[in-house]
Enzyme design. Structure first.
Site, PDB file in Angstrom:
ATOM      1  N   SER A   1      21.962  73.745  12.869  1.00 44.33           N
ATOM      2  CA  SER A   1      22.975  73.833  12.791  1.00 44.33           C
ATOM      3  C   SER A   1      22.625  74.211  14.834  1.00 44.33           C
ATOM      4  O   SER A   1      23.351  74.277  15.531  1.00 44.33           O
ATOM      5  CB  SER A   1      24.619  74.681  12.555  1.00 44.33           C
ATOM      6  OG  SER A   1      23.807  76.428  12.980  1.00 44.33           O
ATOM      7  N   CYS A   2      21.355  74.441  14.552  1.00 45.21           N
ATOM      8  CA  CYS A   2      21.176  73.807  16.502  1.00 45.21           C
ATOM      9  C   CYS A   2      21.721  72.758  17.047  1.00 45.21           C
ATOM     10  O   CYS A   2      21.356  71.247  16.930  1.00 45.21           O
ATOM     11  CB  CYS A   2      20.217  74.422  16.646  1.00 45.21           C
ATOM     12  SG  CYS A   2      19.414  74.228  18.154  1.00 45.21           S
TER      13      CYS A   2
END
EC number: 1.3.98.1
Length: 314
Positions: free
Chosen positions: A132-133
């Site tokens: 989830s960057c």
């Protein structure tokens, strides 16, 4: 009546549920040592890639009135640096509770290779895979692509047999909560960590009539008080949808004992602090621990398990 913050998590016992969020105060061995020596119950390493990364150009992290905006771009020292640190620490403190180790490859193949390296090592802690960057230019968040998330986890669990959690972005739609939870329930995950920063916010300096971070024309991940309601919603949504053996780590907007209590009430097992740790330093853990204990004692609770997940509906 004294409140205990003792927390059991994946066969480990921690003095309290507090830890840093990966990305904050964990870049160097010196910072990791400070976390280890602080009042934090646990700590996690900086999300590692195969090789060292400089990250995005500065300024890339700015504290703003109710939180922070960042577009770091995953700067880190590379997996070998952090793996060496945790393996040395394991040998030095064999009876200490498990360390959390974060990885965040730039591709599915890189993530698989990073996890293979951990699987083949003597690391006996807990691994967190960051899906989830939001701040790597040109790279979409894997966890917003449900088919790709499932495909990734299928490939991971062919070979990865150590405890593994995943860091998730925030979701905003009930249908998305249902879809991703159904996928996650198919796999032997240890936990989910909700939430990463809310991606692609914008903060403006009115004096300069300018954005405040350089990468991506000023767009960056939002953290701090701004995100707490979203974080609480995600913690609650996953706590009520995932198998009971898949734990939830609550991250987002924790700056006081009250915030911590709210996350625990929603069902979080551990709590990660990012924005406020960046502002206050490691002394935040002692303060927030006392504040949470005070709230529990005022309510007559002696342990977190007495209220964890027991949020009332109207």
């Amino acid at each position: 009546m004294t409140a205990s913050l003792t927390t059991k998590f994946l066969n480990n016992t921690y003095e309290n549920p507090f830890m840093n969020a990966s990305g904050v105060h964990c870049m160097t061995t010196e910072e990791l040592d400070e976390l280890a020596d602080s009042k934090a119950g646990a700590f996690i390493t900086k999300s590692a890639t195969t090789l060292e990364r400089e990250g995005n150009p500065k300024p890339r992290y700015i504290s703003v009135p109710l939180g922070s905006i960042n577009s770091m771009g995953l700067p880190n020292e590379g997996i070998d640096y952090y793996l060496s640190y945790v393996l040395n620490r394991q040998k030095k403190y064999p009876d200490a509770p498990a360390i959390f180790f974060s990885v965040a490859g730039m591709s599915i193949d890189e993530n698989l290779n990073l996890l293979k390296k951990i699987q083949d090592s003597e690391f006996n802690g807990i691994t967190e895979l960051n899906l989830s960057c939001p701040n790597v230019p040109g790279k979409p968040q894997v966890a917003y692509d449900f088919e790709l998330t499932k495909e990734t986890l299928e490939k991971v669990f062919v070979f990865f047999k150590k405890p593994l959690g995943i860091k998730l972005p925030p979701y905003f739609d009930f249908a998305h909560f249902d879809i991703i939870a159904k996928i996650l329930n198919e796999f032997p995950l240890a936990y989910v960590n909700s939430i990463n920063s809310i991606g692609n916010g914008l903060f403006i300096d009115v004096e300069k009539e300018s954005v405040v971070v350089k990468p991506k024309n000023g767009f960056g991940g939002i953290g701090g008080e701004y995100v707490k309601p979203t974080a609480l919603a995600n913690v609650r949504a996953f706590y009520t949808r995932l198998r009971p053996d898949i734990k939830v780590i609550g991250t987002g907007g924790i700056k006081s004992g009250k915030d911590a209590f709210e996350h625990l009430l929603c069902g979080a097992s551990m709590l990660q602090i990012g924005t406020e740790l960046q502002k206050e330093g490691v002394k935040i853990f002692e303060r927030i621990e006392k504040e949470l204990k005070d709230i529990m004692e005022a309510k007559g609770y002696t342990s977190i398990d007495q209220f964890r997940g027991k949020l009332n509906s109207l």
